[in-house]
Design an enzyme around this catalytic site. Structure first.
Site, PDB file in Angstrom:
ATOM      1  N   GLN A 101      -9.114  -8.991   6.162  1.00 53.92           N
ATOM      2  CA  GLN A 101      -7.922  -8.162   6.325  1.00 53.92           C
ATOM      3  C   GLN A 101      -8.342  -6.801   6.881  1.00 53.92           C
ATOM      4  O   GLN A 101      -9.152  -6.103   6.270  1.00 53.92           O
ATOM      5  CB  GLN A 101      -7.210  -7.989   4.984  1.00 53.92           C
TER       6      GLN A 101
ATOM      7  N   TYR B 288      -4.322   0.217  -5.309  1.00 49.82           N
ATOM      8  CA  TYR B 288      -2.957   0.686  -5.047  1.00 49.82           C
ATOM      9  C   TYR B 288      -2.275   1.183  -6.317  1.00 49.82           C
ATOM     10  O   TYR B 288      -1.290   1.920  -6.246  1.00 49.82           O
ATOM     11  CB  TYR B 288      -2.098  -0.418  -4.440  1.00 49.82           C
TER      12      TYR B 288
ATOM     13  N   ASP C  94       1.255  -8.747  -0.884  1.00 50.11           N
ATOM     14  CA  ASP C  94      -0.107  -8.232  -0.800  1.00 50.11           C
ATOM     15  C   ASP C  94      -0.219  -6.930  -1.600  1.00 50.11           C
ATOM     16  O   ASP C  94       0.569  -6.003  -1.406  1.00 50.11           O
ATOM     17  CB  ASP C  94      -0.482  -7.957   0.655  1.00 50.11           C
TER      18      ASP C  94
ATOM     19  N   HIS D 298     -12.310  -5.414  -1.238  1.00 48.89           N
ATOM     20  CA  HIS D 298     -11.480  -4.423  -0.544  1.00 48.89           C
ATOM     21  C   HIS D 298     -12.245  -3.687   0.552  1.00 48.89           C
ATOM     22  O   HIS D 298     -11.715  -3.432   1.640  1.00 48.89           O
ATOM     23  CB  HIS D 298     -10.909  -3.423  -1.563  1.00 48.89           C
TER      24      HIS D 298
ATOM     25  N   LYS E 197      -7.036  -7.272  -4.346  1.00 50.05           N
ATOM     26  CA  LYS E 197      -8.369  -6.903  -3.876  1.00 50.05           C
ATOM     27  C   LYS E 197      -9.172  -6.192  -4.963  1.00 50.05           C
ATOM     28  O   LYS E 197      -8.617  -5.411  -5.741  1.00 50.05           O
ATOM     29  CB  LYS E 197      -8.255  -5.987  -2.645  1.00 50.05           C
TER      30      LYS E 197
ATOM     31  N   TRP F 196       0.845  -1.195   0.000  1.00 54.80           N
ATOM     32  CA  TRP F 196       0.000   0.000   0.000  1.00 54.80           C
ATOM     33  C   TRP F 196       0.882   1.247   0.000  1.00 54.80           C
ATOM     34  O   TRP F 196       1.838   1.354   0.761  1.00 54.80           O
ATOM     35  CB  TRP F 196      -0.918  -0.009   1.210  1.00 54.80           C
TER      36      TRP F 196
END
Length: 271
Positions: free
Chosen positions: A157, A48, A43, A106, A73, A20
């Site tokens: 998450q 992003y 991840d 997400h 996501k 991220w």
């Protein structure tokens, strides 16, 4: 690398590399460094904007696809059945991989029925395009709604760090066999100065970051720390090379709690 087992039988590395806010060269170099150091769980997310960089770093690493675990996501406005299918086709192209290990919603979106989203994900799983699917940023109430529709969640998450330990949500997820993944595990760096964290780092002779990550994984939670500095990426990776004593896990659990760090215009945390 220690792994946890999702309820659908897929093993996920307990420590991953988060991306991220990593874009361009920072992302390429960060992912390349992580893979070279030994991370096998990366991840990312469509939002992003770094799929291309992540994919190229994976390709350049020469590591066999089956040795890697890739999470991405679907954005909260793309959760209709056809959009999920279209999105995943694009993700695979951008990441230059034949399948995704874990696909997450997400953010929750009440305007789109979750069973429509999950039916598309189940279709992709049946085809072998994704291996597992779950959610991100879901509260207990969100999860109850999903399960009421007969849909099973294997992973949630969420933001989680010492001063925002998500104890109630974690206990609930445990009761439903839902594995929790912690994003922003270091609290964007703020937790590194926590007195309890500093005390334990001195006791064990490790960095404050290692204390936090070791504590998270000791709770049965996946951690996905982010860094663009190779030295810190390596230090984070070494967090699982030692074991925190039970009384110190309790001490970490007792750290006073504060508000979450992530605040957005589309969040539903009060639901």
């Amino acid at each position: 690398m220690k792994t946890f087992r999702l309820t659908d039988g897929v093993n996920i590395p307990a420590l991953g590399f988060g991306t991220w806010e990593l874009t361009g060269a920072d992302c390429s170099i960060g992912v390349a460094s992580a893979l070279e150091i030994g991370y096998r769980h990366i991840d990312t997310a469509d939002r992003y904007g770094n799929h291309h960089e992540v994919g190229q770093a994976i390709k350049n690493s020469g590591i066999a696809r089956e040795e890697l675990f890739i999470t991405t996501k679907v954005w909260h406005s793309d959760l209709e059945h056809p959009k999920v299918l279209e999105s995943v086709d694009r993700f695979l192209s951008e990441l230059q991989i034949p399948y995704i290990d874990l696909l997450l919603v997400h953010w929750p979106n009440h305007l789109i029925s979750i069973d429509e989203t999950f039916s598309a994900m189940a279709e992709l799983q049946a085809k072998g395009t994704i291996r597992a699917y779950g959610v991100s940023n879901f509260t207990i109430h969100h999860i109850e709604d999903v399960m009421a529709k007969g849909c099973q969640i294997v992973n949630n998450q969420v933001e989680l760090h010492p001063s925002f330990n998500q104890m109630e949500l974690k206990n609930y997820c445990d009761s439903k066999n839902i594995l929790v993944t912690a994003y922003s595990p270091l609290g964007r760096g703020a937790e590194l100065q926590n007195p309890t964290v500093v005390e334990l780092s001195q006791k064990y002779g490790v960095s404050p970051a290692q204390v936090i990550l070791n504590w998270i994984v000791s709770r049965g939670i996946v951690a996905i720390p982010k860094s663009k500095t190779p030295e810190r990426i390596k230090d984070n990776f070494n967090s699982l090379n030692w074991q925190m004593e039970p009384q110190d896990i309790d001490k970490m659990n007792a750290i006073p709690q504060s508000d979450r760090l992530l605040v957005t215009d589309w969040q539903e945390f009060d639901y």
